[in-house]
Write an enzyme that holds these catalytic residues in place. Structure first.
Site, PDB file in Angstrom:
ATOM      1  N   GLY A  72       0.809  -0.925  -0.173  1.00  0.00           N
ATOM      2  CA  GLY A  72       0.006   0.041  -0.044  1.00  0.00           C
ATOM      3  C   GLY A  72       0.737   2.093   0.074  1.00  0.00           C
ATOM      4  CD  GLN A  82       3.306   6.014   3.055  1.00  0.00           C
ATOM      5  OE1 GLN A  82       2.758   4.934   1.978  1.00  0.00           O
ATOM      6  NE2 GLN A  82       4.549   5.870   3.241  1.00  0.00           N
ATOM      7  CB  CYS A 133       5.800   1.971   6.380  1.00  0.00           C
ATOM      8  SG  CYS A 133       5.000   3.723   5.967  1.00  0.00           S
ATOM      9  CG  LEU A 134       6.595   2.204   0.338  1.00  0.00           C
ATOM     10  CD1 LEU A 134       5.552   2.541  -1.202  1.00  0.00           C
ATOM     11  CD2 LEU A 134       7.798   1.439   0.174  1.00  0.00           C
ATOM     12  CG  HIS A 183       0.388   0.982   7.218  1.00  0.00           C
ATOM     13  ND1 HIS A 183       1.119   0.363   8.289  1.00  0.00           N
ATOM     14  CD2 HIS A 183       0.686   1.277   6.550  1.00  0.00           C
ATOM     15  CE1 HIS A 183       1.882   0.808   7.398  1.00  0.00           C
ATOM     16  NE2 HIS A 183       1.831   1.555   6.561  1.00  0.00           N
ATOM     17  CD  GLU A 184      -0.211   2.304   3.284  1.00  0.00           C
ATOM     18  OE1 GLU A 184      -0.287   3.304   3.338  1.00  0.00           O
ATOM     19  OE2 GLU A 184      -0.344   1.310   3.151  1.00  0.00           O
ATOM     20  CG  HIS A 213       0.386   6.697   6.075  1.00  0.00           C
ATOM     21  ND1 HIS A 213       1.633   7.287   6.805  1.00  0.00           N
ATOM     22  CD2 HIS A 213       0.803   5.591   5.271  1.00  0.00           C
ATOM     23  CE1 HIS A 213       2.805   5.635   6.279  1.00  0.00           C
ATOM     24  NE2 HIS A 213       2.305   4.948   5.899  1.00  0.00           N
TER      25      HIS A 213
HETATM   26 NI    NI Z   1       3.416   3.026   5.796  1.00  0.00          NI
END
Ligand code: NI
Length: 168
Positions: free
Chosen positions: A47, A52, A96-97, A138-139, A142
């Site tokens: 995701g 981000q 996470c990125l 999770h997404e 953000h």
């Molecule tokens: Ni993330």
């Protein structure tokens, strides 16, 4: 399509709260294509969320279909997503990125009912469970300026340094 730069800890912009999307136009479609290209260009991620890449609007992409034996809805663009029902809870490992050097154990609901718009502004409702429900939670964090490191049970015992390049 463009590959966008991903904000990483400790960039304070990751704490910003994103605004609702109101325009469902060609610029939105173009941005979503770039966001998906960015998700696919990096280390494999299930995701990505618009903030981000420094776009502070309520949009995420989730696709857990690459994980075996995981119930899923395939590739999903979720705009102005809202969780309207939660069930159960379970602990699980997340990456996470924006936090490339760590993974962590986080408690999430095991099943959710979700309402979200698509790129055309159409409203959809989804029943999700397991890893897909975790990825969406999770997404969506953000969008409210939260990272998984803000939710780990204990920073001392539930954060793990990645031994090599991130895998999940
Ligand atoms: Ni993330």
């Amino acid at each position: 399509m463009a590959i966008l730069d991903i904000l990483k800890l400790p960039d304070s912009r990751l704490k910003q709260v994103s605004q609702p999307v109101t325009q469902f136009d060609a610029a939105l479609q173009h941005f979503i294509a770039d966001l998906e290209a960015t998700r696919q260009a990096g280390p494999s991620a299930v995701g990505i969320a618009a903030p981000q890449v420094a776009c502070f609007q309520r949009m995420v992409i989730v696709d857990v279909s690459g994980r075996p034996k995981t119930p899923n809805h395939g590739y999903l663009v979720l705009i102005n997503p809202e969780i309207v029902h939660w069930e159960g809870h379970a602990i699980g490992r997340e990456g996470c990125l924006s936090v490339p050097d760590y993974t962590g154990n986080v408690i999430r609901a095991t099943a959710i009912r979700l309402r979200a718009q698509d790129c055309d502004g159409q409203l959809h409702e989804f029943e999700m469970e397991g890893y897909e429900a975790r990825a969406v939670q999770h997404e969506m964090d953000h969008l409210d300026g939260l990272l998984f490191v803000d939710r780990v049970v204990s920073r001392r015992t539930d954060l793990y340094r990645r031994k090599s390049a991130r895998l999940d």
